[in-house]
Scaffold this motif. Structure first.
Motif, PDB file in Angstrom:
ATOM      1  N   LYS A  63      -0.146   6.841   2.285  1.00 27.24           N
ATOM      2  CA  LYS A  63      -1.441   7.445   2.629  1.00 27.24           C
ATOM      3  C   LYS A  63      -2.431   6.376   3.100  1.00 27.24           C
ATOM      4  O   LYS A  63      -3.135   6.559   4.091  1.00 27.24           O
ATOM      5  CB  LYS A  63      -2.010   8.194   1.429  1.00 27.24           C
ATOM      6  N   ARG A  64      -2.483   5.278   2.403  1.00 27.22           N
ATOM      7  CA  ARG A  64      -3.417   4.216   2.773  1.00 27.22           C
ATOM      8  C   ARG A  64      -3.038   3.583   4.118  1.00 27.22           C
ATOM      9  O   ARG A  64      -3.915   3.254   4.923  1.00 27.22           O
ATOM     10  CB  ARG A  64      -3.464   3.155   1.675  1.00 27.22           C
ATOM     11  N   LYS A  65      -1.744   3.415   4.367  1.00 27.45           N
ATOM     12  CA  LYS A  65      -1.299   2.900   5.661  1.00 27.45           C
ATOM     13  C   LYS A  65      -1.687   3.866   6.782  1.00 27.45           C
ATOM     14  O   LYS A  65      -2.162   3.449   7.844  1.00 27.45           O
ATOM     15  CB  LYS A  65       0.217   2.682   5.661  1.00 27.45           C
ATOM     16  N   ASP A  66      -1.481   5.155   6.541  1.00 27.70           N
ATOM     17  CA  ASP A  66      -1.871   6.172   7.523  1.00 27.70           C
ATOM     18  C   ASP A  66      -3.361   6.091   7.827  1.00 27.70           C
ATOM     19  O   ASP A  66      -3.783   6.182   8.986  1.00 27.70           O
ATOM     20  CB  ASP A  66      -1.530   7.572   7.025  1.00 27.70           C
ATOM     21  N   GLU A  67      -4.172   5.916   6.798  1.00 27.50           N
ATOM     22  CA  GLU A  67      -5.626   5.824   6.978  1.00 27.50           C
ATOM     23  C   GLU A  67      -6.004   4.595   7.811  1.00 27.50           C
ATOM     24  O   GLU A  67      -6.902   4.661   8.651  1.00 27.50           O
ATOM     25  CB  GLU A  67      -6.333   5.791   5.615  1.00 27.50           C
ATOM     26  N   LEU A  68      -5.321   3.485   7.587  1.00 26.34           N
ATOM     27  CA  LEU A  68      -5.575   2.281   8.372  1.00 26.34           C
ATOM     28  C   LEU A  68      -5.245   2.525   9.850  1.00 26.34           C
ATOM     29  O   LEU A  68      -6.052   2.207  10.729  1.00 26.34           O
ATOM     30  CB  LEU A  68      -4.745   1.099   7.845  1.00 26.34           C
ATOM     31  N   SER A  95      -7.763   4.861  11.488  1.00 27.47           N
ATOM     32  CA  SER A  95      -9.093   4.288  11.691  1.00 27.47           C
ATOM     33  C   SER A  95      -9.192   3.546  13.028  1.00 27.47           C
ATOM     34  O   SER A  95     -10.275   3.424  13.597  1.00 27.47           O
ATOM     35  CB  SER A  95      -9.460   3.344  10.539  1.00 27.47           C
ATOM     36  N   TRP A 119       0.820  -1.208   0.000  1.00 23.66           N
ATOM     37  CA  TRP A 119       0.000   0.000   0.000  1.00 23.66           C
ATOM     38  C   TRP A 119       0.855   1.260   0.000  1.00 23.66           C
ATOM     39  O   TRP A 119       2.001   1.270   0.426  1.00 23.66           O
ATOM     40  CB  TRP A 119      -0.885   0.046   1.237  1.00 23.66           C
ATOM     41  N   SER A 120       0.215   2.353  -0.415  1.00 21.76           N
ATOM     42  CA  SER A 120       0.850   3.665  -0.335  1.00 21.76           C
ATOM     43  C   SER A 120       0.931   4.103   1.120  1.00 21.76           C
ATOM     44  O   SER A 120       0.210   3.593   1.989  1.00 21.76           O
ATOM     45  CB  SER A 120       0.024   4.695  -1.118  1.00 21.76           C
TER      46      SER A 120
END
Length: 113
Positions: free
Chosen positions: A94-99, A102, A91-92
């Protein structure tokens, strides 16, 4: 213990069935400024976090001082944990940060001694 009881707890099972019975974890570490992320998998989370914090292996975690545990996901099958680790690593940022956000919006250290 009866033979049936041994089967119920997984003794005497084949290697593949045994893998499904061990708890395993995917985890993410960051440094104190949340600048870098390290994603890993282990079947002994306490030992592995201690190894990271003590720089037992050198490498990425030691170089970037990724000591803060910001994400933990538990699995009952190590194969699923390995698949998940690979997925997250692809993942990017950004996507890791979003995970992380959450489940841990404040990026608090989830591993308190």
């Amino acid at each position: 213990m009866t033979k049936q009881t041994f089967r119920e707890i997984g003794w005497g099972m084949g290697k593949n069935n045994y893998n499904m019975m061990l708890k395993s974890y995917v985890y993410m570490l960051t440094n104190w400024k949340n600048e870098v992320l390290y994603t890993g998998v282990t079947s002994d989370l306490q030992k592995r976090i201690c190894q990271h914090r003590n720089h037992d292996f050198g490498g990425f975690s030691a170089k970037y001082k990724t000591h803060k545990v910001v994400y933990i996901e538990e699995f009952t099958d190590i194969r699923h944990a390995i698949e998940r680790e690979k997925q997250i690593k692809s993942w990017s940022r950004k996507r890791k940060d979003e995970l992380i956000e959450s489940l841990n919006p404040g990026w608090k250290d989830l591993w308190q001694w």
